[in-house]
Design an enzyme around this catalytic site. Sequence first.
Site, PDB file in Angstrom:
ATOM      1  N   LYS A   1       0.825  -1.213   0.000  1.00 13.34           N
ATOM      2  CA  LYS A   1       0.000   0.000   0.000  1.00 13.34           C
ATOM      3  C   LYS A   1       0.860   1.264   0.000  1.00 13.34           C
ATOM      4  CE  LYS A   1      -2.145  -0.959   3.874  1.00 13.34           C
ATOM      5  NZ  LYS A   1      -1.558  -2.237   4.282  1.00 13.34           N
TER       6      LYS A   1
ATOM      7  N   ARG B   1      -9.917   0.282   8.555  1.00 18.62           N
ATOM      8  CA  ARG B   1      -9.472  -1.061   8.908  1.00 18.62           C
ATOM      9  C   ARG B   1     -10.597  -1.839   9.599  1.00 18.62           C
ATOM     10  NH1 ARG B   1      -3.920  -0.166   8.253  1.00 18.62           N
ATOM     11  NH2 ARG B   1      -2.586  -1.183   9.740  1.00 18.62           N
TER      12      ARG B   1
ATOM     13  N   ARG C   1      11.859  -4.932   5.172  1.00 20.51           N
ATOM     14  CA  ARG C   1      11.498  -3.533   4.906  1.00 20.51           C
ATOM     15  C   ARG C   1      12.373  -2.557   5.694  1.00 20.51           C
ATOM     16  NH1 ARG C   1       5.341  -1.745   5.265  1.00 20.51           N
ATOM     17  NH2 ARG C   1       5.437  -2.291   7.461  1.00 20.51           N
TER      18      ARG C   1
ATOM     19  N   ARG D   1      11.097  -0.651  11.199  1.00 20.44           N
ATOM     20  CA  ARG D   1      10.018  -0.334  12.123  1.00 20.44           C
ATOM     21  C   ARG D   1       9.992  -1.338  13.261  1.00 20.44           C
ATOM     22  NH1 ARG D   1       4.714   0.477   8.563  1.00 20.44           N
ATOM     23  NH2 ARG D   1       3.912  -0.860  10.206  1.00 20.44           N
TER      24      ARG D   1
ATOM     25  N   ARG E   1      -0.020  -8.924  13.410  1.00 23.59           N
ATOM     26  CA  ARG E   1      -0.634  -7.951  12.501  1.00 23.59           C
ATOM     27  C   ARG E   1      -1.366  -8.650  11.350  1.00 23.59           C
ATOM     28  NH1 ARG E   1       4.472  -5.042  11.060  1.00 23.59           N
ATOM     29  NH2 ARG E   1       3.318  -3.972   9.446  1.00 23.59           N
TER      30      ARG E   1
HETATM   31  P1  ADP Z   1       0.826  -2.054   8.098  1.00 25.19           P
HETATM   32  O1  ADP Z   1      -0.310  -1.953   7.094  1.00 25.19           O
HETATM   33  O2  ADP Z   1       2.086  -2.512   7.484  1.00 25.19           O
HETATM   34  O3  ADP Z   1       0.465  -2.762   9.377  1.00 25.19           O
HETATM   35  P2  ADP Z   1       0.492   0.710   8.922  1.00 25.19           P
HETATM   36  O4  ADP Z   1       1.575   1.712   8.878  1.00 25.19           O
HETATM   37  O5  ADP Z   1      -0.707   0.926   8.079  1.00 25.19           O
HETATM   38  O6  ADP Z   1       1.233  -0.621   8.566  1.00 25.19           O
HETATM   39  O7  ADP Z   1      -0.003   0.519  10.425  1.00 25.19           O
HETATM   40  C1  ADP Z   1       0.888   0.312  11.501  1.00 25.19           C
HETATM   41  C2  ADP Z   1       0.097   0.170  12.804  1.00 25.19           C
HETATM   42  O8  ADP Z   1      -0.619   1.391  13.056  1.00 25.19           O
HETATM   43  C3  ADP Z   1      -0.984  -0.908  12.804  1.00 25.19           C
HETATM   44  O9  ADP Z   1      -0.468  -2.158  13.178  1.00 25.19           O
HETATM   45  C4  ADP Z   1      -1.973  -0.360  13.836  1.00 25.19           C
HETATM   46  O10 ADP Z   1      -1.517  -0.565  15.153  1.00 25.19           O
HETATM   47  C5  ADP Z   1      -1.927   1.122  13.585  1.00 25.19           C
HETATM   48  N1  ADP Z   1      -2.933   1.572  12.582  1.00 25.19           N
HETATM   49  C6  ADP Z   1      -2.682   2.163  11.379  1.00 25.19           C
HETATM   50  N2  ADP Z   1      -3.831   2.477  10.737  1.00 25.19           N
HETATM   51  C7  ADP Z   1      -4.836   2.053  11.557  1.00 25.19           C
HETATM   52  C8  ADP Z   1      -6.257   2.080  11.462  1.00 25.19           C
HETATM   53  N3  ADP Z   1      -6.902   2.591  10.392  1.00 25.19           N
HETATM   54  N4  ADP Z   1      -6.965   1.551  12.497  1.00 25.19           N
HETATM   55  C9  ADP Z   1      -6.362   1.050  13.574  1.00 25.19           C
HETATM   56  N5  ADP Z   1      -5.027   1.000  13.728  1.00 25.19           N
HETATM   57  C10 ADP Z   1      -4.263   1.485  12.739  1.00 25.19           C
END
Ligand code: ADP
Length: 220
Positions: free
Chosen positions: A14, A89, A128, A161, A172
Amino acid sequence: MKAIILLGAPGAGKGTAAERIRDAAGFMHVSTGDMLREAVKQSTILGGEAEGYMHRGELVPDKIIMRLVEGVLKDAPSHSEFMFDGFPRTIGQADLLDEVLAKRGTKLEHVIFLDAPQRVLMQRLTGRRICRACGANFHINNLPPRQPGICDRCGGELYQRPDDSEATIASRLQVYSQMTEGLIARYTQRGVLRRVDSSCGADQLAAEVLSVLKAAGAAD
Ligand code: ADP
Ligand code: ZN
Protein backbone atom coordinates in the site's frame (compact mmCIF):
# COMPACT_ATOMS: atom_id res chain seq x y z
CA MET A 1 -14.57 15.40 -5.55
CA LYS A 2 -13.46 11.86 -5.11
CA ALA A 3 -11.69 9.42 -2.87
CA ILE A 4 -10.09 6.03 -3.28
CA ILE A 5 -9.00 3.48 -0.70
CA LEU A 6 -5.97 1.21 -0.86
CA LEU A 7 -6.90 -1.94 1.01
CA GLY A 8 -4.50 -4.78 1.70
CA ALA A 9 -2.54 -6.72 4.30
CA PRO A 10 0.57 -5.35 5.97
CA GLY A 11 3.26 -5.87 3.33
CA ALA A 12 0.79 -5.86 0.42
CA GLY A 13 2.49 -2.74 -0.93
CA LYS A 14 0.00 0.00 0.00
CA GLY A 15 2.64 2.51 1.05
CA THR A 16 4.99 1.85 -1.85
CA ALA A 17 2.17 2.02 -4.41
CA ALA A 18 0.75 5.12 -2.72
CA GLU A 19 4.06 7.01 -3.02
CA ARG A 20 4.11 6.43 -6.77
CA ILE A 21 0.41 6.94 -7.47
CA ARG A 22 0.27 10.14 -5.47
CA ASP A 23 2.90 11.69 -7.71
CA ALA A 24 1.31 10.40 -10.92
CA ALA A 25 -2.33 11.14 -10.16
CA GLY A 26 -2.22 14.04 -7.70
CA PHE A 27 -4.08 12.44 -4.84
CA MET A 28 -3.70 13.64 -1.30
CA HIS A 29 -2.21 10.63 0.48
CA VAL A 30 -3.81 9.89 3.85
CA SER A 31 -1.90 7.11 5.64
CA THR A 32 -3.14 6.53 9.18
CA GLY A 33 -0.02 4.44 9.89
CA ASP A 34 2.28 7.30 8.85
CA MET A 35 0.24 9.82 10.82
CA LEU A 36 0.33 7.62 13.91
CA ARG A 37 4.10 7.11 13.67
CA GLU A 38 4.52 10.88 13.31
CA ALA A 39 2.32 11.46 16.39
CA VAL A 40 4.45 8.98 18.36
CA LYS A 41 7.65 10.66 17.17
CA GLN A 42 6.34 14.09 18.16
CA SER A 43 5.16 12.69 21.54
CA THR A 44 1.66 14.14 21.13
CA ILE A 45 -1.13 13.03 23.46
CA LEU A 46 -2.66 11.03 20.63
CA GLY A 47 0.72 9.43 19.90
CA GLY A 48 1.03 8.40 23.54
CA GLU A 49 -2.41 6.78 23.43
CA ALA A 50 -1.64 4.87 20.22
CA GLU A 51 1.92 3.69 20.84
CA GLY A 52 1.23 0.57 22.92
CA TYR A 53 -1.29 -0.83 20.44
CA MET A 54 1.08 -0.28 17.54
CA HIS A 55 3.94 -1.97 19.35
CA ARG A 56 1.83 -5.04 20.01
CA GLY A 57 0.58 -5.15 16.41
CA GLU A 58 -2.99 -4.47 17.54
CA LEU A 59 -5.40 -2.03 16.00
CA VAL A 60 -5.53 1.44 17.49
CA PRO A 61 -9.10 2.12 18.75
CA ASP A 62 -11.49 3.64 16.20
CA LYS A 63 -12.02 6.78 18.30
CA ILE A 64 -8.34 7.72 18.06
CA ILE A 65 -8.20 6.95 14.34
CA MET A 66 -11.23 9.09 13.64
CA ARG A 67 -9.74 12.04 15.50
CA LEU A 68 -6.73 11.77 13.19
CA VAL A 69 -8.69 11.42 9.97
CA GLU A 70 -11.26 14.08 10.79
CA GLY A 71 -8.42 16.50 11.50
CA VAL A 72 -6.93 15.93 8.05
CA LEU A 73 -10.21 16.14 6.17
CA LYS A 74 -11.25 19.29 8.00
CA ASP A 75 -8.07 21.11 7.00
CA ALA A 76 -7.95 19.85 3.40
CA PRO A 77 -8.82 22.23 0.54
CA SER A 78 -12.33 21.58 -0.73
CA HIS A 79 -11.15 20.29 -4.14
CA SER A 80 -8.83 17.64 -2.61
CA GLU A 81 -8.88 14.09 -3.96
CA PHE A 82 -8.05 11.61 -1.25
CA MET A 83 -6.18 8.35 -1.34
CA PHE A 84 -6.66 6.49 1.94
CA ASP A 85 -3.93 4.00 2.79
CA GLY A 86 -4.39 1.60 5.72
CA PHE A 87 -7.76 3.12 6.52
CA PRO A 88 -10.52 2.10 7.06
CA ARG A 89 -9.47 -1.06 8.91
CA THR A 90 -12.77 -1.83 10.69
CA ILE A 91 -16.47 -1.64 9.85
CA GLY A 92 -16.79 1.15 12.44
CA GLN A 93 -14.13 3.18 10.62
CA ALA A 94 -15.81 2.48 7.27
CA ASP A 95 -19.14 3.76 8.65
CA LEU A 96 -17.50 6.92 9.93
CA LEU A 97 -15.68 7.42 6.64
CA ASP A 98 -18.99 7.22 4.76
CA GLU A 99 -20.36 9.90 7.06
CA VAL A 100 -17.49 12.36 6.73
CA LEU A 101 -17.24 11.89 2.96
CA ALA A 102 -20.99 12.45 2.60
CA LYS A 103 -20.69 15.68 4.59
CA ARG A 104 -17.99 16.91 2.20
CA GLY A 105 -19.86 15.74 -0.88
CA THR A 106 -16.94 13.45 -1.71
CA LYS A 107 -17.65 10.19 -3.51
CA LEU A 108 -15.83 6.98 -2.70
CA GLU A 109 -15.00 5.84 -6.22
CA HIS A 110 -12.74 2.84 -5.92
CA VAL A 111 -11.39 0.49 -3.34
CA ILE A 112 -8.21 -1.09 -4.69
CA PHE A 113 -7.63 -4.41 -2.98
CA LEU A 114 -3.92 -5.31 -3.10
CA ASP A 115 -3.75 -9.06 -2.78
CA ALA A 116 -0.59 -11.12 -2.18
CA PRO A 117 0.13 -14.55 -0.66
CA GLN A 118 1.18 -14.80 2.99
CA ARG A 119 4.78 -15.83 2.25
CA VAL A 120 5.28 -12.75 0.07
CA LEU A 121 3.92 -10.52 2.83
CA MET A 122 6.29 -12.07 5.40
CA GLN A 123 9.35 -11.70 3.18
CA ARG A 124 8.50 -8.09 2.43
CA LEU A 125 7.85 -7.06 6.01
CA THR A 126 10.97 -8.62 7.51
CA GLY A 127 13.21 -6.93 4.91
CA ARG A 128 11.50 -3.53 4.91
CA ARG A 129 13.51 -0.41 5.72
CA ILE A 130 12.14 3.13 6.00
CA CYS A 131 13.72 6.55 5.82
CA ARG A 132 13.60 8.37 9.13
CA ALA A 133 13.56 11.74 7.42
CA CYS A 134 11.16 11.44 4.44
CA GLY A 135 9.36 8.13 5.06
CA ALA A 136 10.39 6.53 1.72
CA ASN A 137 10.15 2.72 1.65
CA PHE A 138 13.00 0.35 0.74
CA HIS A 139 13.63 -3.38 0.98
CA ILE A 140 16.99 -5.02 1.61
CA ASN A 141 16.47 -7.43 -1.34
CA ASN A 142 13.51 -6.28 -3.44
CA LEU A 143 14.16 -2.54 -3.47
CA PRO A 144 17.64 -1.93 -2.05
CA PRO A 145 18.89 1.63 -1.58
CA ARG A 146 21.97 2.54 -3.66
CA GLN A 147 23.98 2.79 -0.44
CA PRO A 148 23.04 0.43 2.41
CA GLY A 149 21.25 2.24 5.24
CA ILE A 150 20.93 5.53 3.33
CA CYS A 151 17.82 6.97 1.63
CA ASP A 152 18.20 7.46 -2.15
CA ARG A 153 15.79 10.31 -2.12
CA CYS A 154 17.03 12.52 0.72
CA GLY A 155 20.15 10.92 2.23
CA GLY A 156 18.31 10.22 5.49
CA GLU A 157 18.99 7.25 7.75
CA LEU A 158 17.02 4.03 7.06
CA TYR A 159 15.53 2.11 9.98
CA GLN A 160 13.45 -0.97 10.63
CA ARG A 161 10.02 -0.33 12.12
CA PRO A 162 9.77 -1.80 15.63
CA ASP A 163 6.55 -3.60 14.61
CA ASP A 164 8.35 -5.33 11.71
CA SER A 165 9.70 -8.02 14.06
CA GLU A 166 8.55 -11.58 13.24
CA ALA A 167 6.34 -11.98 16.32
CA THR A 168 4.54 -8.67 15.77
CA ILE A 169 4.16 -9.31 12.04
CA ALA A 170 2.35 -12.59 12.76
CA SER A 171 -0.13 -10.80 14.98
CA ARG A 172 -0.63 -7.95 12.50
CA LEU A 173 -1.39 -10.43 9.71
CA GLN A 174 -3.87 -12.24 11.92
CA VAL A 175 -5.62 -9.04 12.97
CA TYR A 176 -5.75 -8.02 9.33
CA SER A 177 -7.45 -11.18 8.09
CA GLN A 178 -10.02 -11.05 10.90
CA MET A 179 -10.95 -7.47 10.14
CA THR A 180 -10.83 -7.35 6.36
CA GLU A 181 -13.42 -9.88 5.28
CA GLY A 182 -16.22 -7.55 6.29
CA LEU A 183 -14.67 -4.64 4.42
CA ILE A 184 -14.16 -6.69 1.25
CA ALA A 185 -17.77 -7.88 1.38
CA ARG A 186 -19.03 -4.33 1.97
CA TYR A 187 -17.16 -2.78 -0.95
CA THR A 188 -17.81 -5.72 -3.29
CA GLN A 189 -21.52 -5.30 -2.67
CA ARG A 190 -21.27 -1.63 -3.52
CA GLY A 191 -19.50 -2.45 -6.77
CA VAL A 192 -16.39 -0.38 -5.99
CA LEU A 193 -13.86 -3.13 -5.17
CA ARG A 194 -11.06 -3.72 -7.72
CA ARG A 195 -8.65 -6.55 -6.99
CA VAL A 196 -5.01 -6.22 -8.07
CA ASP A 197 -2.41 -8.98 -7.67
CA SER A 198 0.30 -7.24 -5.68
CA SER A 199 2.96 -9.94 -5.60
CA CYS A 200 4.83 -8.20 -8.45
CA GLY A 201 7.53 -5.50 -8.15
CA ALA A 202 6.84 -1.98 -6.88
CA ASP A 203 6.86 -0.19 -10.25
CA GLN A 204 4.70 -2.79 -11.94
CA LEU A 205 2.23 -2.67 -9.07
CA ALA A 206 1.93 1.10 -9.27
CA ALA A 207 1.45 0.86 -13.04
CA GLU A 208 -1.30 -1.72 -12.62
CA VAL A 209 -3.12 0.31 -9.99
CA LEU A 210 -2.90 3.39 -12.20
CA SER A 211 -4.27 1.50 -15.18
CA VAL A 212 -7.18 0.23 -13.10
CA LEU A 213 -7.89 3.82 -12.02
CA LYS A 214 -7.56 5.14 -15.57
CA ALA A 215 -9.82 2.44 -16.98
CA ALA A 216 -12.37 3.48 -14.38
CA GLY A 217 -11.83 7.16 -15.07
CA ALA A 218 -10.53 8.13 -11.63
CA ALA A 219 -7.00 9.25 -12.50
CA ASP A 220 -7.68 11.77 -15.27
P1 ADP B 1 0.83 -2.05 8.10
O1 ADP B 1 -0.31 -1.95 7.09
O2 ADP B 1 2.09 -2.51 7.48
O3 ADP B 1 0.47 -2.76 9.38
P2 ADP B 1 0.49 0.71 8.92
O4 ADP B 1 1.57 1.71 8.88
O5 ADP B 1 -0.71 0.93 8.08
O6 ADP B 1 1.23 -0.62 8.57
O7 ADP B 1 0.00 0.52 10.42
C1 ADP B 1 0.89 0.31 11.50
C2 ADP B 1 0.10 0.17 12.80
O8 ADP B 1 -0.62 1.39 13.06
C3 ADP B 1 -0.98 -0.91 12.80
O9 ADP B 1 -0.47 -2.16 13.18
C4 ADP B 1 -1.97 -0.36 13.84
O10 ADP B 1 -1.52 -0.56 15.15
C5 ADP B 1 -1.93 1.12 13.58
N1 ADP B 1 -2.93 1.57 12.58
C6 ADP B 1 -2.68 2.16 11.38
N2 ADP B 1 -3.83 2.48 10.74
C7 ADP B 1 -4.84 2.05 11.56
C8 ADP B 1 -6.26 2.08 11.46
N3 ADP B 1 -6.90 2.59 10.39
N4 ADP B 1 -6.96 1.55 12.50
C9 ADP B 1 -6.36 1.05 13.57
N5 ADP B 1 -5.03 1.00 13.73
C10 ADP B 1 -4.26 1.48 12.74
ZN1 ZN C 1 14.50 9.96 2.77
